[in-house]
Design a protein around this motif. Structure first.
Motif, PDB file in Angstrom:
ATOM      1  N   PHE A 264     -31.138 -67.785 -65.779  1.00  0.00           N
ATOM      2  CA  PHE A 264     -31.994 -68.835 -65.238  1.00  0.00           C
ATOM      3  C   PHE A 264     -33.157 -68.226 -64.454  1.00  0.00           C
ATOM      4  CE2 PHE A 264     -30.051 -73.258 -65.358  1.00  0.00           C
ATOM      5  CZ  PHE A 264     -29.308 -72.994 -66.487  1.00  0.00           C
ATOM      6  N   HIS A 265     -32.868 -67.165 -63.705  1.00  0.00           N
ATOM      7  CA  HIS A 265     -33.923 -66.496 -62.955  1.00  0.00           C
ATOM      8  C   HIS A 265     -34.970 -65.911 -63.897  1.00  0.00           C
ATOM      9  CE1 HIS A 265     -36.191 -63.658 -60.579  1.00  0.00           C
ATOM     10  NE2 HIS A 265     -35.770 -62.690 -61.362  1.00  0.00           N
ATOM     11  N   ILE A 266     -34.513 -65.245 -64.951  1.00  0.00           N
ATOM     12  CA  ILE A 266     -35.451 -64.650 -65.903  1.00  0.00           C
ATOM     13  C   ILE A 266     -36.301 -65.732 -66.555  1.00  0.00           C
ATOM     14  CG2 ILE A 266     -35.623 -63.379 -68.074  1.00  0.00           C
ATOM     15  CD1 ILE A 266     -33.106 -61.837 -67.232  1.00  0.00           C
ATOM     16  N   SER A 267     -35.661 -66.831 -66.954  1.00  0.00           N
ATOM     17  CA  SER A 267     -36.391 -67.926 -67.587  1.00  0.00           C
ATOM     18  C   SER A 267     -37.467 -68.474 -66.657  1.00  0.00           C
ATOM     19  CB  SER A 267     -35.413 -69.035 -67.983  1.00  0.00           C
ATOM     20  OG  SER A 267     -36.093 -70.143 -68.526  1.00  0.00           O
ATOM     21  N   LYS A 268     -37.113 -68.666 -65.386  1.00  0.00           N
ATOM     22  CA  LYS A 268     -38.063 -69.197 -64.414  1.00  0.00           C
ATOM     23  C   LYS A 268     -39.160 -68.175 -64.111  1.00  0.00           C
ATOM     24  CE  LYS A 268     -39.066 -72.469 -61.312  1.00  0.00           C
ATOM     25  NZ  LYS A 268     -39.338 -73.881 -61.650  1.00  0.00           N
ATOM     26  N   GLY A 269     -38.765 -66.925 -63.948  1.00  0.00           N
ATOM     27  CA  GLY A 269     -39.722 -65.889 -63.581  1.00  0.00           C
ATOM     28  C   GLY A 269     -40.739 -65.595 -64.656  1.00  0.00           C
ATOM     29  N   LEU A 270     -40.347 -65.760 -65.941  1.00  0.00           N
ATOM     30  CA  LEU A 270     -41.239 -65.469 -67.057  1.00  0.00           C
ATOM     31  C   LEU A 270     -41.856 -66.723 -67.660  1.00  0.00           C
ATOM     32  CD1 LEU A 270     -39.599 -62.777 -66.791  1.00  0.00           C
ATOM     33  CD2 LEU A 270     -39.826 -62.556 -69.268  1.00  0.00           C
ATOM     34  N   GLY A 271     -41.397 -67.899 -67.219  1.00  0.00           N
ATOM     35  CA  GLY A 271     -41.932 -69.128 -67.774  1.00  0.00           C
ATOM     36  C   GLY A 271     -41.587 -69.329 -69.233  1.00  0.00           C
ATOM     37  N   ASN A 273     -38.191 -70.083 -72.309  1.00  0.00           N
ATOM     38  CA  ASN A 273     -36.854 -70.632 -72.465  1.00  0.00           C
ATOM     39  C   ASN A 273     -35.922 -69.575 -73.063  1.00  0.00           C
ATOM     40  OD1 ASN A 273     -37.182 -70.615 -75.307  1.00  0.00           O
ATOM     41  ND2 ASN A 273     -38.093 -72.660 -75.268  1.00  0.00           N
ATOM     42  N   CYS A 274     -34.692 -69.960 -73.335  1.00  0.00           N
ATOM     43  CA  CYS A 274     -33.662 -69.002 -73.751  1.00  0.00           C
ATOM     44  C   CYS A 274     -34.001 -68.302 -75.060  1.00  0.00           C
ATOM     45  CB  CYS A 274     -32.309 -69.700 -73.883  1.00  0.00           C
ATOM     46  SG  CYS A 274     -31.781 -70.565 -72.388  1.00  0.00           S
ATOM     47  N   SER A 280     -30.848 -68.720 -81.310  1.00  0.00           N
ATOM     48  CA  SER A 280     -29.999 -69.866 -81.002  1.00  0.00           C
ATOM     49  C   SER A 280     -28.816 -69.994 -81.949  1.00  0.00           C
ATOM     50  CB  SER A 280     -30.832 -71.161 -81.036  1.00  0.00           C
ATOM     51  OG  SER A 280     -31.462 -71.320 -82.300  1.00  0.00           O
ATOM     52  N   GLN A 281     -28.841 -69.280 -83.079  1.00  0.00           N
ATOM     53  CA  GLN A 281     -27.689 -69.313 -83.977  1.00  0.00           C
ATOM     54  C   GLN A 281     -26.514 -68.541 -83.381  1.00  0.00           C
ATOM     55  OE1 GLN A 281     -28.557 -68.075 -87.953  1.00  0.00           O
ATOM     56  NE2 GLN A 281     -26.432 -68.171 -88.638  1.00  0.00           N
TER      57      GLN A 281
END
Length: 362
Positions: A264-271, A273-274, A280-281
């Protein structure tokens, strides 16, 4: 409809006293509902966005960016790299011959040394000026503390550019990458003095449900920085064995929660998504993941090295007001450099204008 059906329908309406067919009342109701739905969806979707596909179709692998928000962020002052002045020829007396106590940059020509000092002032202390790192009465003195810290930071920048190309190349890093014109970078972290959440009627919360910025404002544990960017714990969710056997510890829920908190931190810090780093597979399988996952892995290891080898050991040099609640030095995380962009300054090259920061002695 056939012509025969139309004739019978018109005849039926005429017997009921109507001169033309009229839709049932419920049709008009659904029409109104449809208009309301379209309006709500328009409001919810907001401004037009762009979609960048990063994987196979049908796997929902891509990034959605709001065009106006992205344009505003790219134009923000923090993402505008200050223009570099022209480099001087590498000739003339060296900085170590002209000045006293310049152990890190003594190999530069005096002219290029001064050019770099001017740039560092703009990157780190544009308002405070040279006196932020130097005693104006004695430029050779080992004070204030910021002089000692900045010297170590110059060594760190050279180390990152020369040893961590798997993460920072080809754009490179300079002091601007983290500071963006601020004496203290905006995104730093300290050890969490209440990470366990205390004990109460509901037991120990282990820092959960606290909406910490460290975990992207999620309800996940808020001590993920210390676990992964200072300690050497591995991010892992999937167990490596079916059951605990022969003393092997099973991957537990707590570690999975820590891992998700870090993600979650990485997603927020880099703007992002996963699916910027994962397929996603199968989020687990490396062979199916985009190249960005490897880059991110190197970034985690690099940030840990920054904190362990450079930032945390500077604790004795800082005054008390620069330390955290537990008395530790400020440390870096993903947002320190990225500041909400998938690449710092959206990939702007910062090292080509300052080759002296590319490696020690360059």
């Amino acid at each position: 409809m056939s012509n025969d059906f139309n004739s019978r329908f018109v005849s039926l309406m005429a017997r009921k006293g109507r001169t033309s067919p009229r839709a049932p009342v419920w049709v008009g109701g659904w029409f109104v509902v449809g208009l309301i739905t379209i309006g709500l969806l328009t409001v919810m979707m907001g401004p037009a966005g762009t979609y960048t596909q990063s994987g196979y179709r049908g796997l929902m692998m891509g990034e959605v960016d709001m065009a106006d928000e992205l344009a505003d962020d790219m134009a923000a002052p923090k993402n505008q790299v200050p223009a570099a002045s022209e480099r001087f020829p590498d000739e003339g007396p060296l900085a170590g011959e002209v000045y006293v106590n310049v152990p890190v940059l003594a190999h530069l020509s005096a002219d290029n040394f001064n050019r770099l000092m001017v740039a560092i002032t703009e990157w780190v202390s544009p308002e405070e000026g040279c006196n932020y790192c130097h005693d104006p009465d004695d430029l050779t003195a080992e004070r204030p503390y910021t002089k000692i810290v900045s010297r170590r930071m110059l060594e760190m920048v050279m180390y990152l550019n020369s040893q961590w190309g798997d993460h920072v190349a080809p754009s490179g890093v300079t002091c601007w990458t983290c500071h963006r014109g601020n004496p203290v970078p905006e995104n730093i972290w300290f050890k969490n003095d209440d990470a366990d959440g205390g004990s109460g009627a509901l037991g120990n919360t282990f820092g959960q449900n606290a909406a910490s910025w460290d975990a992207g404002l999620s309800a996940l544990p808020n001590d993920v920085m210390e676990a992964y960017l200072l300690d050497d714990q591995n991010l892992r969710i999937t167990p490596t064995n079916d059951l605990p056997m022969n003393g092997v510890t099973q991957i537990g829920t707590k570690q999975a929660e820590w891992t998700y908190g870090m993600m979650f931190h990485i997603s927020k810090g880099l703007g992002v998504n996963c699916t910027y780093c994962h397929n996603s597979q199968s989020f687990r399988v490396w062979e199916m993941s985009p190249p960005a996952r490897v880059t991110a892995w190197h970034g985690i290891q690099m940030t840990r090295a920054i904190n362990v080898d450079f930032l945390d050991p500077l604790q004795p040099e800082y005054p008390a007001n620069r330390l955290g609640p537990e008395g530790d030095a400020p440390k870096a995380n993903c947002a320190t450099c990225h500041q909400g962009a998938f690449k710092p300054m959206y990939g702007e090259n910062v090292i080509d204008d300052y080759p002296s920061l590319a490696a020690p002695g360059e």
